[in-house]
Design a protein around this motif. Structure first.
Motif, PDB file in Angstrom:
ATOM      1  N   CYS A 135      -2.748   6.954  -0.118  1.00 43.82           N
ATOM      2  CA  CYS A 135      -1.399   7.136   0.219  1.00 43.82           C
ATOM      3  C   CYS A 135      -0.470   5.279  -0.631  1.00 43.82           C
ATOM      4  CB  CYS A 135      -0.286   6.912   1.411  1.00 43.82           C
ATOM      5  SG  CYS A 135      -0.672   8.792   2.806  1.00 43.82           S
ATOM      6  N   GLY A 136       0.329   4.936  -1.291  1.00 36.34           N
ATOM      7  CA  GLY A 136       0.250   3.767  -2.064  1.00 36.34           C
ATOM      8  C   GLY A 136      -0.386   3.163  -2.438  1.00 36.34           C
ATOM      9  N   THR A 137      -0.427   1.868  -2.322  1.00 38.62           N
ATOM     10  CA  THR A 137      -1.593   1.321  -2.934  1.00 38.62           C
ATOM     11  C   THR A 137      -2.678   1.442  -3.021  1.00 38.62           C
ATOM     12  OG1 THR A 137      -0.309  -1.404  -2.237  1.00 38.62           O
ATOM     13  CG2 THR A 137      -2.396  -0.642  -2.309  1.00 38.62           C
ATOM     14  N   SER A 178      -7.809   4.185   2.616  1.00 37.82           N
ATOM     15  CA  SER A 178      -7.069   3.629   3.500  1.00 37.82           C
ATOM     16  C   SER A 178      -7.114   2.935   4.482  1.00 37.82           C
ATOM     17  CB  SER A 178      -6.700   4.569   4.167  1.00 37.82           C
ATOM     18  OG  SER A 178      -5.941   3.737   5.716  1.00 37.82           O
ATOM     19  N   GLN A 179      -6.994   1.167   3.720  1.00 37.95           N
ATOM     20  CA  GLN A 179      -6.383   0.011   4.424  1.00 37.95           C
ATOM     21  C   GLN A 179      -6.804   0.047   5.442  1.00 37.95           C
ATOM     22  OE1 GLN A 179      -5.761  -3.152   6.596  1.00 37.95           O
ATOM     23  NE2 GLN A 179      -4.164  -2.428   6.739  1.00 37.95           N
ATOM     24  N   SER A 180      -5.582   0.492   7.021  1.00 44.11           N
ATOM     25  CA  SER A 180      -5.720   0.997   7.760  1.00 44.11           C
ATOM     26  C   SER A 180      -6.438   1.831   8.618  1.00 44.11           C
ATOM     27  CB  SER A 180      -3.784   0.950   8.075  1.00 44.11           C
ATOM     28  OG  SER A 180      -3.800   3.009   7.979  1.00 44.11           O
ATOM     29  N   THR A 224      -3.594   6.507   8.449  1.00 50.57           N
ATOM     30  CA  THR A 224      -2.010   6.130   7.514  1.00 50.57           C
ATOM     31  C   THR A 224      -2.422   8.452   8.414  1.00 50.57           C
ATOM     32  OG1 THR A 224      -2.351   5.455   6.167  1.00 50.57           O
ATOM     33  CG2 THR A 224      -1.324   7.206   5.556  1.00 50.57           C
ATOM     34  N   VAL A 241       2.915  -6.742   4.944  1.00 52.29           N
ATOM     35  CA  VAL A 241       3.070  -5.157   4.548  1.00 52.29           C
ATOM     36  C   VAL A 241       2.689  -4.791   2.900  1.00 52.29           C
ATOM     37  CG1 VAL A 241       5.243  -3.420   4.299  1.00 52.29           C
ATOM     38  CG2 VAL A 241       5.381  -4.890   5.945  1.00 52.29           C
ATOM     39  N   SER A 271       0.904  -4.422   0.475  1.00 53.50           N
ATOM     40  CA  SER A 271      -1.210  -4.454   0.307  1.00 53.50           C
ATOM     41  C   SER A 271      -1.531  -4.894  -0.796  1.00 53.50           C
ATOM     42  CB  SER A 271      -1.620  -3.105   0.889  1.00 53.50           C
ATOM     43  OG  SER A 271      -2.679  -3.574   0.437  1.00 53.50           O
ATOM     44  N   LYS A 281       4.963  -2.907  -5.625  1.00 49.73           N
ATOM     45  CA  LYS A 281       4.838  -4.638  -4.881  1.00 49.73           C
ATOM     46  C   LYS A 281       5.738  -4.738  -5.048  1.00 49.73           C
ATOM     47  CE  LYS A 281       2.495  -3.740  -2.688  1.00 49.73           C
ATOM     48  NZ  LYS A 281       0.522  -3.447  -3.038  1.00 49.73           N
ATOM     49  N   GLU A 336       8.946  -2.754  -3.163  1.00 51.66           N
ATOM     50  CA  GLU A 336       8.902  -2.523  -1.894  1.00 51.66           C
ATOM     51  C   GLU A 336       9.277  -3.693  -0.839  1.00 51.66           C
ATOM     52  OE1 GLU A 336       5.090  -1.877   0.298  1.00 51.66           O
ATOM     53  OE2 GLU A 336       3.682  -2.540  -0.854  1.00 51.66           O
TER      54      GLU A 336
HETATM   55  O1  M6R Z   1      -3.419   1.696   5.349  1.00 52.28           O
HETATM   56  P1  M6R Z   1      -3.213   2.628   4.470  1.00 52.28           P
HETATM   57  O2  M6R Z   1      -4.103   2.087   3.276  1.00 52.28           O
HETATM   58  O3  M6R Z   1      -3.125   3.944   4.806  1.00 52.28           O
HETATM   59  O4  M6R Z   1      -1.916   2.885   3.737  1.00 52.28           O
HETATM   60  C1  M6R Z   1      -1.268   3.246   2.723  1.00 52.28           C
HETATM   61  C2  M6R Z   1       0.714   2.614   2.445  1.00 52.28           C
HETATM   62  O5  M6R Z   1       1.026   3.011   3.090  1.00 52.28           O
HETATM   63  C3  M6R Z   1       0.169   1.545   2.091  1.00 52.28           C
HETATM   64  O6  M6R Z   1      -0.392   0.734   0.983  1.00 52.28           O
HETATM   65  C4  M6R Z   1       1.048   1.015   1.908  1.00 52.28           C
HETATM   66  O7  M6R Z   1       1.766   1.670   0.342  1.00 52.28           O
HETATM   67  C5  M6R Z   1       1.223  -0.121   1.319  1.00 52.28           C
HETATM   68  N1  M6R Z   1       2.908  -0.812   1.980  1.00 52.28           N
HETATM   69  C6  M6R Z   1       1.600  -0.818  -0.091  1.00 52.28           C
HETATM   70  O8  M6R Z   1       1.300  -2.289   0.024  1.00 52.28           O
END
Ligand code: M6R
Length: 365
Positions: free
Chosen positions: A57-59, A104-106, A109, A155, A157, A242, A245
């Motif tokens: 998702c997202g970034t 996924s960073q976190s 998700t 927030v 990334s 970027k 958001e």
């Molecule tokens: O933790 P994740 O990488 O799964 O998160 C995915 C997105 O929610 C996250 O990259 C979001 O788009 C950021 N706020 C972008 O800067």
């Protein structure tokens, strides 16, 4: 805790050279052999795979787009990329010959986790690229590649994205060299170049004053368009996300060749267009696209490689990235876009680290 910086976001932008090094160097041997932790990607494993599916998702999704490019280019395996919330509901074609990569960073998700379960249920091998050790996604995957970006608080990334790109390149190069689809020379050339990136990114972050000046003049737009071709389009998408958001300016990234199929109708006097033109084989095409939007009154900030000064005749302002291999530009070209979004948001007085309506980790659908 912000180490003297005004916001976590700018601190994390500055941490990128180190994050890139920390993600890259433990995986590289003296003769450029890539050691991917214990990920099962032997020649035999690769023979069993006929497609790769990258979901995020997202970034992280934007990193996946560059991953698709790198895997198809270096490893010659067909790759599909999808956003997790779409993938999980489209009854995707996945089987035991699919390598599924969740980014996924976190690692928490909800949609990415659900997509991972969907793929696993259909028999796919699952590789997670994540920044958080012990996260849910890391626990449920068969293999994990950890990005060593360190904790990301803002927030928006930044360092997670650049380290995800490093991960994607390492995975793609590793697959390519094992499959014999990339020559040893090219493989070495790319890795040698990647090793200079800590320094190159450091140098780029230092262009922040130029970008701050641009932001001081360009903070009041209602719409911003990012245009590019190939991997420049993928980076444009990240730059656009970027900006929207954290600054709440409407922005949109579009493949430059698509402009005349609709979006160019929205370009008027003073519209800000960010044009990425880092790819040698697409450079002339981008020059034409810049001229097209200029003819309709756009103000164009271009991002190009040093040495391509010709672009100054077409664009209103140019941000240069150090000369590099075209295949690797996203890790560099995203830096000015992160800085531009940051300084525009600061100029507009926005709460950069905690934008409204957004959470760092989206654990609900
Ligand atoms: O933790 P994740 O990488 O799964 O998160 C995915 C997105 O929610 C996250 O990259 C979001 O788009 C950021 N706020 C972008 O800067």
């Amino acid at each position: 805790e912000k180490g003297g910086y005004e916001h976590f976001m700018i601190k994390e932008i500055h941490e990128q050279p180190k994050a890139i090094k920390d993600t890259l160097s433990p995986r590289l041997g003296v003769n450029n052999e890539i050691e991917l932790d214990n990920i099962k990607l032997s020649k035999e494993d690769l023979e069993k795979i006929n497609k790769v599916v990258i979901v995020a998702c997202g970034t992280a999704y934007h990193a996946g787009l560059v991953g698709r490019y790198a895997i198809e280019k270096f490893a010659k395996i067909p790759v599909e990329t999808d956003v997790a919330s779409e993938f999980r509901y489209r009854d995707p074609f996945v089987d035991d010959k699919t390598l599924f990569i969740a980014v996924s960073q976190s690692g928490e998700t909800a949609d990415t986790l659900a997509a991972l379960r969907e793929a696993k249920g259909k028999g796919a091998r699952v590789l997670a690229v994540t920044n958080v050790v012990g996260s849910r996604i890391s626990r449920e995957a068969d293999d994990v590649f950890y990005t060593w970006a360190g904790p990301e608080i803002a927030v928006a990334s930044t360092k997670a994205y650049t380290t995800q790109l490093v991960a994607m390149y390492l995975i793609a190069l590793n697959m390519g060299i094992k499959k014999g689809t990339i020559s040893k020379e090219k493989y070495n050339e790319i890795l040698e170049e990647l090793k200079t990136y800590q320094q190159k990114v450091e140098k780029l972050v230092e262009t922040k004053e130029q970008i701050q000046e641009l932001a001081n003049r360009q903070f009041n737009n209602q719409n911003v368009f990012y245009i590019g071709r190939g991997i420049d389009d993928h980076v444009g998408k990240e730059g656009s996300l970027k900006l929207k958001e954290i600054s709440y300016i409407h922005s949109e990234a579009i493949a430059a060749g698509e402009l005349k199929h609709g979006t160019i109708a929205l370009i008027e006097q003073g519209t800000l267009v960010i044009a990425l033109a880092t790819q040698e084989h697409l450079f002339d095409k981008m020059l034409s696209n810049i001229k097209e939007v200029k003819a309709r009154g756009a103000y164009v900030i271009a991002v190009a490689k040093e040495g391509n000064e010709e672009i100054e005749e077409a664009a209103d302002a140019v941000i240069y990235i150090p000369n590099t291999l075209d295949e690797l530009t996203p890790i560099l070209s995203v830096i000015p876009l992160q800085l531009l979004a940051y300084y525009i948001a600061v100029t507009r007085g926005c709460d950069v680290d905690k934008p409204k309506n957004l959470a760092k980790s989206v654990t609900v659908e």
